[in-house]
Design an enzyme around this catalytic site. Sequence first.
Site, PDB file in Angstrom:
ATOM      1  N   ASP A  61      -7.134  76.807  40.417  1.00 59.55           N
ATOM      2  CA  ASP A  61      -6.014  76.937  41.345  1.00 59.55           C
ATOM      3  C   ASP A  61      -6.254  76.269  42.695  1.00 59.55           C
ATOM      4  O   ASP A  61      -5.347  76.252  43.532  1.00 59.55           O
ATOM      5  CB  ASP A  61      -5.709  78.420  41.606  1.00 59.55           C
ATOM      6  N   LYS A  93      -0.753  82.998  46.406  1.00 57.98           N
ATOM      7  CA  LYS A  93       0.256  82.356  45.538  1.00 57.98           C
ATOM      8  C   LYS A  93       0.738  83.363  44.519  1.00 57.98           C
ATOM      9  O   LYS A  93       0.053  84.360  44.209  1.00 57.98           O
ATOM     10  CB  LYS A  93      -0.335  81.132  44.821  1.00 57.98           C
TER      11      LYS A  93
HETATM   12  C1  SUD Z   1      -4.615  81.280  34.968  1.00 55.58           C
HETATM   13  C2  SUD Z   1      -4.614  81.454  36.452  1.00 55.58           C
HETATM   14  C3  SUD Z   1      -3.190  81.175  36.954  1.00 55.58           C
HETATM   15  O1  SUD Z   1      -3.061  81.063  38.298  1.00 55.58           O
HETATM   16  O2  SUD Z   1      -4.989  82.796  36.719  1.00 55.58           O
HETATM   17  P1  SUD Z   1      -5.464  83.614  38.051  1.00 55.58           P
HETATM   18  O3  SUD Z   1      -6.947  83.465  38.175  1.00 55.58           O
HETATM   19  O4  SUD Z   1      -4.725  83.054  39.192  1.00 55.58           O
HETATM   20  O5  SUD Z   1      -5.137  85.040  37.770  1.00 55.58           O
HETATM   21  C4  SUD Z   1      -5.577  80.454  37.083  1.00 55.58           C
HETATM   22  O6  SUD Z   1      -5.191  79.117  36.822  1.00 55.58           O
HETATM   23  C5  SUD Z   1      -7.018  80.615  36.725  1.00 55.58           C
HETATM   24  O7  SUD Z   1      -7.722  79.895  37.683  1.00 55.58           O
HETATM   25  P2  SUD Z   1      -9.123  80.399  38.286  1.00 55.58           P
HETATM   26  O8  SUD Z   1      -9.048  81.840  38.680  1.00 55.58           O
HETATM   27  O9  SUD Z   1      -9.487  79.438  39.349  1.00 55.58           O
HETATM   28  O10 SUD Z   1      -9.989  80.315  37.036  1.00 55.58           O
HETATM   29  P3  SUD Z   1     -11.427  79.703  36.883  1.00 55.58           P
HETATM   30  O11 SUD Z   1     -12.348  80.368  37.862  1.00 55.58           O
HETATM   31  O12 SUD Z   1     -11.309  78.216  36.890  1.00 55.58           O
HETATM   32  O13 SUD Z   1     -11.769  80.200  35.392  1.00 55.58           O
HETATM   33  C6  SUD Z   1     -12.354  81.447  35.077  1.00 55.58           C
HETATM   34  C7  SUD Z   1     -12.544  81.503  33.562  1.00 55.58           C
HETATM   35  O14 SUD Z   1     -11.277  81.723  32.913  1.00 55.58           O
HETATM   36  C8  SUD Z   1     -11.119  80.921  31.757  1.00 55.58           C
HETATM   37  N1  SUD Z   1      -9.990  79.991  31.931  1.00 55.58           N
HETATM   38  C9  SUD Z   1      -9.510  79.718  33.175  1.00 55.58           C
HETATM   39  C10 SUD Z   1      -8.423  78.888  33.341  1.00 55.58           C
HETATM   40  C11 SUD Z   1      -7.849  78.297  32.195  1.00 55.58           C
HETATM   41  N2  SUD Z   1      -6.800  77.472  32.301  1.00 55.58           N
HETATM   42  N3  SUD Z   1      -8.348  78.561  30.975  1.00 55.58           N
HETATM   43  C12 SUD Z   1      -9.404  79.401  30.830  1.00 55.58           C
HETATM   44  O15 SUD Z   1      -9.847  79.642  29.701  1.00 55.58           O
HETATM   45  C13 SUD Z   1     -12.446  80.199  31.558  1.00 55.58           C
HETATM   46  O16 SUD Z   1     -13.234  80.992  30.705  1.00 55.58           O
HETATM   47  C14 SUD Z   1     -13.054  80.188  32.962  1.00 55.58           C
HETATM   48  O17 SUD Z   1     -14.456  80.176  32.946  1.00 55.58           O
END
Ligand code: SUD
Length: 281
Positions: free
Chosen positions: A138, A13
Amino acid sequence: MNTATLSLPAPAKLNLFLHITGRRADGYHNLQTLFQFVDYGDTLHFSCRDDGQINLHTELPGVAPEDNLIVKAAKRLQNATGTSLGADITLEKRLPMGGGIGGGSSDAATTLVGLNRLWESNLNDDQLAAIGIALGADVPVFVHGKAAWAEGVGEKLTPVELEEPWYLVVIPPYSVSTAEIFSDQRLTRDTSPITLAAFREVGGRNDCLPVVAARYPEIRNTLILLNNYCEAKMTGTGSCLFGAFPNEREADKVRARLPATLRSFVAKGCNVSPLHQLINK
Ligand SMILES: C[C@@](CO)(OP(=O)(O)O)[C@H](O)COP(=O)(O)OP(=O)(O)OC[C@H]1O[C@@H](n2ccc(N)nc2=O)[C@H](O)[C@@H]1O
Ligand SMILES: Nc1ncnc2c1ncn2[C@@H]1O[C@H](COP(=O)(O)OP(=O)(O)O)[C@@H](O)[C@H]1O
């Protein structure tokens, strides 16, 4: 003996913009983003087992099998459905890890959707997304498989119709952890919420970009390089950068001008994820 098998895509994505609008009491951040899929990603192969074992036959560097989101997703689905079936799973990994293109979340979503079919568990997408959100913010958008306007921590999804350009996605040789960026003091956390109509009119930005650029000067330099050819953006919390092009040829032309050492791919933007295009055929 159950001999059913299934091979399914786990696409990447892109976050077309990413605003951070606040922080919840539990530390997670509220955001606004637009998710669109591309027709490039991992492939997972599933075959059913009668003995309930979940065996992932592909190792990922630095990820213990029990920590792999594929195994976690399969076990959570087993628990939720009470099935006695298991699976042998192999993964063809193409997506970089920690690239902001959601490879781990997409693998988890494809596992939920695939095993739900293979085990004939008959959960609907909302039920699968509810299992998935515990594995990563995500996962729900990949389970539903529709380009979406997202709010909350990414779980409040509204499907949207977007243009489907070709994208050049550049993969800097750095893995950026989402937690690392969200815990940086310099992160802007108070962007005012906007509407989809406002985004369509004036666009948006990626609030994580200044932090990533400060922490990784080479990613900032790669962004400057890509900006010579298109409006370069960063997806998620990085590290991948991308630009949109009206057709494949234009995207390929720019790709050919990048240093040969810089990994990249060209793929078509899709409002329906390749996973859902396949299973709804
Ligand atoms: C912000 C995004 C946008 O797409 O970044 P990417 O990971 O894709 O780069 C995502 O929603 C990320 O989702 P994901 O990668 O699944 O994150 P998670 O494993 O749920 O979170 C990892 C850590 O990041 C922080 N976290 C994550 C998502 C959020 N909305 N707020 C946060 O503060 C938290 O500390 C969490 O423990
Ligand atoms: N199947 C998987 N594919 C990719 N990463 C995984 C997987 N299972 C667990 N992980 C872990 O999740 C982290 C985030 O992966 P990924 O989703 O690819 O990055 P991002 O959220 O930046 O797009 C990886 O660095 C890795 O430690």
